[in-house]
Design a protein around this motif. Structure first.
Motif, PDB file in Angstrom:
ATOM      1  N   UNK A 124       0.833  -1.204   0.000  1.00 40.26           N
ATOM      2  CA  UNK A 124       0.000   0.000   0.000  1.00 40.26           C
ATOM      3  C   UNK A 124       0.864   1.249   0.000  1.00 40.26           C
ATOM      4  N   UNK A 125       2.046   1.149   0.623  1.00 39.85           N
ATOM      5  CA  UNK A 125       2.951   2.301   0.646  1.00 39.85           C
ATOM      6  C   UNK A 125       3.716   2.426  -0.667  1.00 39.85           C
ATOM      7  N   UNK A 360      12.041   7.806  -7.152  1.00 47.45           N
ATOM      8  CA  UNK A 360      11.232   8.489  -6.143  1.00 47.45           C
ATOM      9  C   UNK A 360      11.007   7.599  -4.938  1.00 47.45           C
TER      10      UNK A 360
ATOM     11  N   UNK B 179       6.581  11.868  -2.873  1.00 46.98           N
ATOM     12  CA  UNK B 179       6.348  10.538  -2.311  1.00 46.98           C
ATOM     13  C   UNK B 179       5.898  10.721  -0.868  1.00 46.98           C
ATOM     14  N   UNK B 182       7.893   7.103   4.876  1.00 41.27           N
ATOM     15  CA  UNK B 182       7.711   5.713   5.281  1.00 41.27           C
ATOM     16  C   UNK B 182       6.557   5.619   6.273  1.00 41.27           C
ATOM     17  N   UNK B 183       5.724   4.621   6.102  1.00 38.80           N
ATOM     18  CA  UNK B 183       4.600   4.431   7.003  1.00 38.80           C
ATOM     19  C   UNK B 183       3.316   5.060   6.513  1.00 38.80           C
ATOM     20  N   UNK B 184       3.386   5.812   5.398  1.00 36.71           N
ATOM     21  CA  UNK B 184       2.184   6.444   4.854  1.00 36.71           C
ATOM     22  C   UNK B 184       1.938   5.943   3.429  1.00 36.71           C
ATOM     23  N   UNK B 185       0.678   5.816   3.092  1.00 40.57           N
ATOM     24  CA  UNK B 185       0.317   5.335   1.748  1.00 40.57           C
ATOM     25  C   UNK B 185      -0.272   6.486   0.937  1.00 40.57           C
ATOM     26  N   UNK B 186       0.034   6.541  -0.359  1.00 41.41           N
ATOM     27  CA  UNK B 186      -0.577   7.580  -1.194  1.00 41.41           C
ATOM     28  C   UNK B 186      -2.016   7.194  -1.550  1.00 41.41           C
ATOM     29  N   UNK B 199      -2.570   3.825   6.389  1.00 40.64           N
ATOM     30  CA  UNK B 199      -3.627   2.888   6.022  1.00 40.64           C
ATOM     31  C   UNK B 199      -3.377   1.582   6.766  1.00 40.64           C
ATOM     32  N   UNK B 200      -4.437   1.010   7.278  1.00 41.94           N
ATOM     33  CA  UNK B 200      -4.292  -0.271   7.961  1.00 41.94           C
ATOM     34  C   UNK B 200      -4.083  -0.138   9.445  1.00 41.94           C
TER      35      UNK B 200
END
Lengths: 523, 275
Positions: A124-125, A360, B179, B182-186, B199-200
């Motif tokens: 998901x990341x 990226x 971007x 770390x630890x975050x989702x787009x 997320x999650x």
């Protein structure tokens, strides 16, 4: 409850009455109108009737869908999870009145958990790619006569497409996967009823929908990997969409509902944490002639070879492996042709790589480029290596030995240095001891690497000594042995632990650790 | 029978204290946790052969970078002599650290065949070496040591800054240039960009919804199949009545709490009950 049912029944009957009476009423009205006018107005009247009939046809809601009414607006009564009845507006689809509210692609939750466990990252990341497993989640309203137990019998036909845009704004769709909710083909899975879900609509209304899921496999071979052209288009378009369609015999399918477009990227993380200190990104240059499946297969082979060799085997969690699925045109890169061929301008190589989606997503990658028009080579400190696409995957690890570990070849190389540089080169570069696994005295190894007799020449130069007869940095190692020797392993381990060097990382302890690994040891 | 208690309360005060404590610790001992994202400085150094007699070093450019670069920091070690050494000094001229400077003038081209390997070691007359060093707010000078000679790179240290370049919760970005940290989702937005969110984590935050995050809907735990209900307990001790067999439960809770109080702060626990 009785009153509620009565109201709904009354609404239902009224709607049916309106539909039945509508045309009778309108036709009567226009017949009377024509009697009072001259002939000239007849034509106008007819035109009006045709026009108004068209309007009515558009606005009329059908209560029964047939083959002939496919796509037309309809209404039906649905029953929600609590048993309450309500009316919804939909369109005729496959003989049923259906309202498709949304069609959304999501990563398959099982795939997410499996990837975290087995490949050490959260997809998901990472963002979406054509090498992920998806769920196409469709929210619909269906008539009440379709019971939960029969929901799998609704024939939903769906396609996963990638959408290209032409200059005139029109769309080009390429099909990546096909699904049906009924098992027309044993190998094709499709939409299946999952659950009821209440959604807050943008207008503030809360409405319950039935959720149908279609699971689409992407990992490990990619979406519909046998259709190379469709996959290439997905790379170019960088999007995916799940549509509800109707298939036709010997004709293109008709799109009934377009799903929400999902933006994708071309950076596939094969494995490795996003926190891994070192990231390798594998690229295909156009000259390599690799399609996407070949690139992925070659990259997987490269990774598995890399992870089978010490010390990378023991420390494989320190590395992440990415693949850029893009096609990088190397016809624009100048080539130096000599005894070997190589890209002569590093800046232009770095420049085209910097556009990569993977850049990226990784902070300082070491890029592995597969090329069909150069030899294999490793510029020192340039951040990339180039591998001739016809060579074996073990050569990738040899070049990584140069670029990552700083190792030198343990065979004799030709020194392509002008005479005027030669003196400087030997005085400043060779003799201060920068050659790591090559030493200018057999005793040079004894300081850190045990009291062994290592009198083997050559090692890059005729007058330098190598630690072992064969190794991965020598021809024999590449051809068969496929192991580093103890000395090379120690230097690679030092690079793996480079950021800790000031603490407990030193070459001697690393060598002692390597001597316990599966490496070529001194006799 | 209460089967599972899913606590989704978010205490901002505790978080703020924890973050302050972490910042305090890091800023005093300079420790950068392995794998975490931090500030670094990328120094590009020109290497030029001078009159075929020596090699000169000068600053090409310097940039502030942010990410997981700990593995790219090559600290100097006597037992692995580098081509050259970059010494970083404080504003009071104390030595902060020494780092390897690679040889950007050479490369190896080779081929392997049954008849044996052939390779060329090629040297050019100029190149650019990149060195990654940890950020420090006290960097005063950088010098390259080569063959017993030290060259000052004359770095404008006022340009060295620690700036987070990735996006965190609720920050918007473009797929082409940004971007998530770390630890975050787009999470894709309608304008073609994305917003970053965790997320999650079981919390349906502002930018998450049913279409992009599993945090925004809850189904019965698998062991219950479709037969379960839920009781919501709020921190004001209000207990909402059990809901029956409603998989879109978090949406329903949110609906109840709309115009009242933020869900994340309000709900103490969600108790699943078997039917």
């Amino acid at each position: 409850m009785i009153a509620k049912k009565f109201i709904f029944r009354a609404i239902e009957i009224r709607l049916i009455q309106i539909r039945d009476c509508k045309y009778v009423f309108k036709v009567a009205k226009y017949r009377s109108f024509m009697k009072k006018r001259v002939l000239l107005l007849v034509v106008f009247g007819i035109l009006m009737i045709v026009y108004l009939s068209g309007v009515f046809a558009e606005t009329a809601l059908l209560d029964k869908c047939t083959y002939q009414t496919e796509g037309q607006k309809c209404f039906a009564v649905k029953k929600d999870s609590s048993g309450a009845l309500s009316i919804f507006e939909g369109r005729c689809y496959n003989d049923n009145c259906i309202n498709v509210y949304s069609s959304t692609l999501k990563l398959d939750p099982d795939y997410v958990q499996k990837t975290i466990k087995e490949r050490s990252f959260d997809p998901r990341e990472q963002g979406f790619t054509i090498y992920d497993d998806y769920v196409c989640e469709v929210l619909v309203e269906v008539p009440s006569y379709i019971t939960i137990s029969s929901k799998h019998d609704i024939l939903f036909e769906s396609v996963l497409v990638t959408v290209g845009r032409n200059q005139d704004g029109s769309e080009n769709e390429a099909e990546l996967a096909v699904g049906t909710s009924r098992s027309l083909f044993a190998s094709v899975s499709g939409l299946e009823f999952k659950e009821f879900r209440t959604i807050n609509l943008p207008n503030g209304e809360k409405r319950e929908f039935e959720v149908f899921d279609w699971k689409i496999k992407g990992w490990p071979d990619g979406l519909r990997s046998y259709d190379v052209n469709a996959m290439e288009l997905a790379i170019k378009n960088k999007n995916l969409r799940c549509d509800i369609v109707r298939f036709q015999v010997n004709k293109p399918y008709i799109t009934f509902f377009k799903g929400k477009e999902l933006k994708t990227n071309n950076c596939v993380r094969l494995e490795g944490s996003m926190k891994a200190p070192t990231t390798f990104v594998r690229f295909r240059m156009t000259s390599a002639g690799f399609g996407i499946p070949q690139l992925v297969a070659r990259s997987k082979e490269s990774v598995s070879t890399f992870e089978s060799i010490e010390p990378f085997k023991t420390y494989k969690s320190d590395f992440a492996h990415l693949i850029d699925l893009g096609d990088y045109d190397d016809s624009i890169l100048p080539i130096k042709t000599d005894r070997f061929d190589y890209y002569s301008n590093y800046d232009s190589v770095v420049s085209i790589l910097s556009k990569s989606d993977c850049y990226l997503k990784s902070t300082l990658p070491l890029s592995v480029l597969y090329s069909g028009k150069t030899s294999s080579y490793s510029p020192w400190n340039a951040g990339f290596i180039v591998i001739n696409s016809k060579r074996l995957a073990i050569l990738d690890v040899h070049e990584i030995g140069h670029a990552f570990c700083g190792l030198n070849d343990e065979y004799e190389c030709k020194i392509s240095i002008s005479d005027s540089f030669r003196s400087l080169f030997y005085n400043l570069v060779v003799f201060p001891g920068n050659l790591m696994n090559c030493q200018n005295s057999p005793d040079g190894f004894k300081r850190w690497f045990g009291d062994y007799d290592r009198k083997l020449e050559p090692c890059t130069y005729s007058s330098l000594y190598r630690p072992s007869d064969n190794s991965l940095m020598n021809n024999e190692g590449v051809q068969g042995g496929q192991k580093f020797n103890d000395v090379s392993c120690a230097y690679c381990l030092s690079m793996i632990k480079a950021s800790e060097r000031a603490k407990d990382n030193n070459i001697k302890t690393n060598w002692q650790e390597c001597m316990k690994m599966d490496v070529i040891k001194p006799s | 029978m209460i089967i599972q208690n899913k606590n989704i309360k978010f205490d901002w005060k505790v978080l703020a204290v924890a973050l302050f404590f972490m910042f305090f610790v890091f800023s005093f001992n300079g420790v950068i946790a392995e794998g975490s994202e931090s500030c670094y400085v990328k120094v590009n150094i020109n290497e030029n052969v001078i009159n075929n007699e020596s090699i000169g070093f000068s600053l090409n450019d310097i940039s502030n970078i942010y990410g997981t670069y700990s593995g790219a920091v090559r600290q100097y070690s006597e037992d692995i002599p580098p081509f050259a050494i970059l010494s970083v000094y404080s504003k009071t001229n104390g030595l902060i650290g020494k780092y390897d400077v690679g040889n950007a003038l050479m490369f190896i081209v080779e081929d392997f065949s049954d008849s044996g390997p052939t390779g060329d070691l090629i040297m050019s007359d100029s190149g650019v070496a990149s060195v990654i060093i940890p950020y420090g707010n006290n960097i005063g000078a950088m010098k390259v040591e080569f063959n017993g000679t030290e060259t000052d790179l004359n770095v404008d240290t006022s340009k060295i800054k620690c700036e987070r370049t990735c996006k965190i919760e609720g920050e918007f970005g473009s797929y082409d240039s940004d971007r998530c940290c770390l630890g975050f989702a787009p999470l894709q937005q309608n304008d073609g960009g994305f917003v970053c969110a965790k997320v999650g984590d079981g919390i349906c935050s502002l930018y998450e919804d049913y279409s992009n995050s599993e945090d925004c809907y809850y189904s019965c735990p698998k062991e219950f199949g479709n037969n379960c209900s839920v009781t919501i307990v709020r921190n004001d001790t209000t207990v909402y009545p059990p809901l029956t067999n409603l998989p879109g439960i978090l949406d329903i809770i949110q609906r109840w709490l709309d115009n009242e109080i933020n869900l994340q702060e309000a709900v103490v626990g969600v108790n699943w009950l078997s039917m």
